[in-house]
Motif scaffolding. Structure first.
Motif, PDB file in Angstrom:
ATOM      1  N   GLU A 127       0.838  -1.191   0.000  1.00 39.81           N
ATOM      2  CA  GLU A 127       0.000   0.000   0.000  1.00 39.81           C
ATOM      3  C   GLU A 127       0.879   1.250   0.000  1.00 39.81           C
ATOM      4  O   GLU A 127       1.968   1.258   0.593  1.00 39.81           O
ATOM      5  CB  GLU A 127      -0.918   0.041   1.223  1.00 39.81           C
ATOM      6  N   GLU A 128       0.382   2.300  -0.647  1.00 40.10           N
ATOM      7  CA  GLU A 128       1.054   3.598  -0.612  1.00 40.10           C
ATOM      8  C   GLU A 128      -0.006   4.691  -0.751  1.00 40.10           C
ATOM      9  O   GLU A 128      -0.909   4.572  -1.586  1.00 40.10           O
ATOM     10  CB  GLU A 128       2.091   3.734  -1.725  1.00 40.10           C
ATOM     11  N   SER A 129       0.089   5.728   0.058  1.00 37.61           N
ATOM     12  CA  SER A 129      -0.889   6.812   0.008  1.00 37.61           C
ATOM     13  C   SER A 129      -0.245   8.108   0.480  1.00 37.61           C
ATOM     14  O   SER A 129       0.728   8.104   1.230  1.00 37.61           O
ATOM     15  CB  SER A 129      -2.112   6.485   0.871  1.00 37.61           C
ATOM     16  N   TYR A 130      -0.827   9.226   0.034  1.00 36.53           N
ATOM     17  CA  TYR A 130      -0.351  10.523   0.501  1.00 36.53           C
ATOM     18  C   TYR A 130      -1.454  11.557   0.350  1.00 36.53           C
ATOM     19  O   TYR A 130      -2.411  11.391  -0.411  1.00 36.53           O
ATOM     20  CB  TYR A 130       0.905  10.971  -0.252  1.00 36.53           C
ATOM     21  N   ARG A 131      -1.306  12.647   1.083  1.00 33.29           N
ATOM     22  CA  ARG A 131      -2.185  13.807   0.981  1.00 33.29           C
ATOM     23  C   ARG A 131      -1.386  15.036   1.378  1.00 33.29           C
ATOM     24  O   ARG A 131      -0.619  14.988   2.337  1.00 33.29           O
ATOM     25  CB  ARG A 131      -3.408  13.670   1.885  1.00 33.29           C
ATOM     26  N   GLN A 132      -1.588  16.129   0.632  1.00 33.22           N
ATOM     27  CA  GLN A 132      -0.875  17.370   0.938  1.00 33.22           C
ATOM     28  C   GLN A 132      -1.827  18.552   0.845  1.00 33.22           C
ATOM     29  O   GLN A 132      -2.656  18.630  -0.063  1.00 33.22           O
ATOM     30  CB  GLN A 132       0.297  17.586  -0.018  1.00 33.22           C
ATOM     31  N   ALA A 161       7.358  31.984   3.481  1.00 33.23           N
ATOM     32  CA  ALA A 161       7.248  30.808   4.335  1.00 33.23           C
ATOM     33  C   ALA A 161       5.831  30.267   4.198  1.00 33.23           C
ATOM     34  O   ALA A 161       4.858  31.033   4.287  1.00 33.23           O
ATOM     35  CB  ALA A 161       7.547  31.151   5.785  1.00 33.23           C
ATOM     36  N   GLY A 162       5.700  28.969   3.951  1.00 33.99           N
ATOM     37  CA  GLY A 162       4.391  28.364   3.757  1.00 33.99           C
ATOM     38  C   GLY A 162       4.099  27.298   4.796  1.00 33.99           C
ATOM     39  O   GLY A 162       4.964  26.466   5.113  1.00 33.99           O
ATOM     40  N   HIS A 163       2.896  27.315   5.332  1.00 32.40           N
ATOM     41  CA  HIS A 163       2.439  26.281   6.264  1.00 32.40           C
ATOM     42  C   HIS A 163       1.802  25.162   5.452  1.00 32.40           C
ATOM     43  O   HIS A 163       0.750  25.353   4.825  1.00 32.40           O
ATOM     44  CB  HIS A 163       1.435  26.884   7.257  1.00 32.40           C
ATOM     45  N   VAL A 164       2.440  24.000   5.439  1.00 32.41           N
ATOM     46  CA  VAL A 164       2.018  22.879   4.598  1.00 32.41           C
ATOM     47  C   VAL A 164       1.822  21.642   5.469  1.00 32.41           C
ATOM     48  O   VAL A 164       2.657  21.330   6.326  1.00 32.41           O
ATOM     49  CB  VAL A 164       3.058  22.586   3.495  1.00 32.41           C
ATOM     50  N   GLN A 165       0.712  20.935   5.236  1.00 34.06           N
ATOM     51  CA  GLN A 165       0.438  19.677   5.936  1.00 34.06           C
ATOM     52  C   GLN A 165       0.606  18.519   4.952  1.00 34.06           C
ATOM     53  O   GLN A 165       0.019  18.532   3.867  1.00 34.06           O
ATOM     54  CB  GLN A 165      -0.975  19.674   6.508  1.00 34.06           C
ATOM     55  N   THR A 166       1.413  17.539   5.340  1.00 32.28           N
ATOM     56  CA  THR A 166       1.708  16.396   4.475  1.00 32.28           C
ATOM     57  C   THR A 166       1.520  15.096   5.240  1.00 32.28           C
ATOM     58  O   THR A 166       2.049  14.937   6.343  1.00 32.28           O
ATOM     59  CB  THR A 166       3.164  16.470   3.955  1.00 32.28           C
ATOM     60  N   ASP A 194       3.104  15.221   8.792  1.00 34.56           N
ATOM     61  CA  ASP A 194       3.980  16.372   9.012  1.00 34.56           C
ATOM     62  C   ASP A 194       3.207  17.679   8.870  1.00 34.56           C
ATOM     63  O   ASP A 194       2.475  17.878   7.892  1.00 34.56           O
ATOM     64  CB  ASP A 194       5.136  16.330   8.002  1.00 34.56           C
ATOM     65  N   ASP A 195       3.365  18.540   9.836  1.00 31.17           N
ATOM     66  CA  ASP A 195       2.737  19.862   9.828  1.00 31.17           C
ATOM     67  C   ASP A 195       3.872  20.857  10.030  1.00 31.17           C
ATOM     68  O   ASP A 195       4.307  21.091  11.151  1.00 31.17           O
ATOM     69  CB  ASP A 195       1.716  19.950  10.956  1.00 31.17           C
ATOM     70  N   GLN A 196       4.354  21.438   8.924  1.00 31.25           N
ATOM     71  CA  GLN A 196       5.588  22.203   9.035  1.00 31.25           C
ATOM     72  C   GLN A 196       5.561  23.453   8.174  1.00 31.25           C
ATOM     73  O   GLN A 196       4.642  23.686   7.392  1.00 31.25           O
ATOM     74  CB  GLN A 196       6.768  21.338   8.625  1.00 31.25           C
ATOM     75  N   VAL A 197       6.614  24.259   8.339  1.00 31.38           N
ATOM     76  CA  VAL A 197       6.815  25.479   7.560  1.00 31.38           C
ATOM     77  C   VAL A 197       7.890  25.212   6.511  1.00 31.38           C
ATOM     78  O   VAL A 197       8.971  24.730   6.834  1.00 31.38           O
ATOM     79  CB  VAL A 197       7.233  26.655   8.463  1.00 31.38           C
ATOM     80  N   GLN A 198       7.569  25.504   5.244  1.00 35.57           N
ATOM     81  CA  GLN A 198       8.526  25.382   4.146  1.00 35.57           C
ATOM     82  C   GLN A 198       8.869  26.773   3.625  1.00 35.57           C
ATOM     83  O   GLN A 198       8.018  27.667   3.596  1.00 35.57           O
ATOM     84  CB  GLN A 198       7.939  24.535   3.013  1.00 35.57           C
TER      85      GLN A 198
END
Length: 260
Positions: A127-132, A161-166, A194-198
């Motif tokens: 299985e493999e899955s992702y969401r961003q 700076a972007g707040h991105v949830q992955t 992951d809930d981070q700043v890029q």
């Protein structure tokens, strides 16, 4: 003579090629903008189940800006900060694969019992899955423009700076049985939420139009690149897993500013 004196006292309030009456972009300002946004996401991994892919999804966003600038002749120079909030449900994908692998006949023996032939059967699920999702961006920019009466075309650029949830998960689940009895099991389940700043950069161009003495309208296009985020999962039993997410944002904004 009275008419001549009146004519001498009269001063025109504006002239061609100069700022129109009350049209000034000098000083501090604050404002609001709404935007039609397109988030361009790229994904790839070496897990081997999901293909490398790119998705473009449309959203709306809104935000605030504040800055300060000054004109030197017709040349405008300033600095601005802004924050944008995105209505982004994100993009997600997933895949699964079931495999069945059989060995050749083998002999198994149990003390005190007759020898029984058997097969090794391995059931595998992959299985493999992702969401961003992009939540907010915060930018610090410089602006340069050229004032033409009430109109001022400008260019802008800076850092963002972007707040991105992955969310990402990969699973390799293996159960090996012989004559229905479990004799081996493998569980490889790297995952991350992951809930981070890029960090990245922003470039744009637009037009400011003074409509009142202290109010201007703005239309602009802004491109933001938040770079590539790479996740590495080390394993002693498997090849190290790498997953990459690339995030770019296109913004077509319209808003207004109040000048102090």
């Amino acid at each position: 003579m009275a008419g001549a004196a009146e004519a001498q006292d009269f001063r025109p309030s504006g002239s061609a090629g100069s700022a129109a009456p009350g049209a000034s972009f000098d000083g501090a300002y604050v404002g609001f903008s709404g935007a039609f946004s397109q988030v361009d996401r790229g994904f790839s991994s070496n897990f081997g189940l999901l293909p490398a892919e790119s998705d473009k999804s449309d959203h709306v966003s809104a935000g605030f800006h504040a800055g300060y600038g000054a004109t030197f002749g017709s040349l405008y120079l300033g600095a601005e900060g802004d924050v944008q909030f995105f209505d982004d449900d994100g993009f997600e994908d997933s895949g699964a694969l079931n495999l069945l692998r059989l060995s050749g006949p083998i002999a198994g023996a149990i003390v005190g019992a007759p020898v029984r032939p058997g097969r090794l059967q391995e059931s595998i699920r992959i299985e493999e899955s992702y969401r961003q999702r992009v939540r907010q961006t915060v930018s610090a920019k410089v602006r340069a423009g050229y004032q033409l009466g009430r109109f001022m075309p400008f260019v802008t650029g800076g850092v963002t700076a972007g707040h991105v949830q992955t969310d990402y998960a990969a699973r390799y689940l293996s159960d090996t049985t012989r004559n229905g009895a479990l004799v081996g099991q493998i569980r490889y389940t790297p995952e991350i939420s992951d809930d981070q700043v890029q960090f990245g950069y922003t470039l744009g161009a637009g037009l400011d139009v003074a409509i009142l003495e202290n109010v201007s309208l703005r239309g602009e296009y802004v491109f933001t690149d938040l770079g590539t985020q790479r996740y590495i999962f080390e394993s002693a039993s498997f090849q190290d897993l790498e997953a990459e997410f690339d995030t770019k944002i296109h913004n077509a904004r319209i808003g207004f500013s109040y000048h102090f």
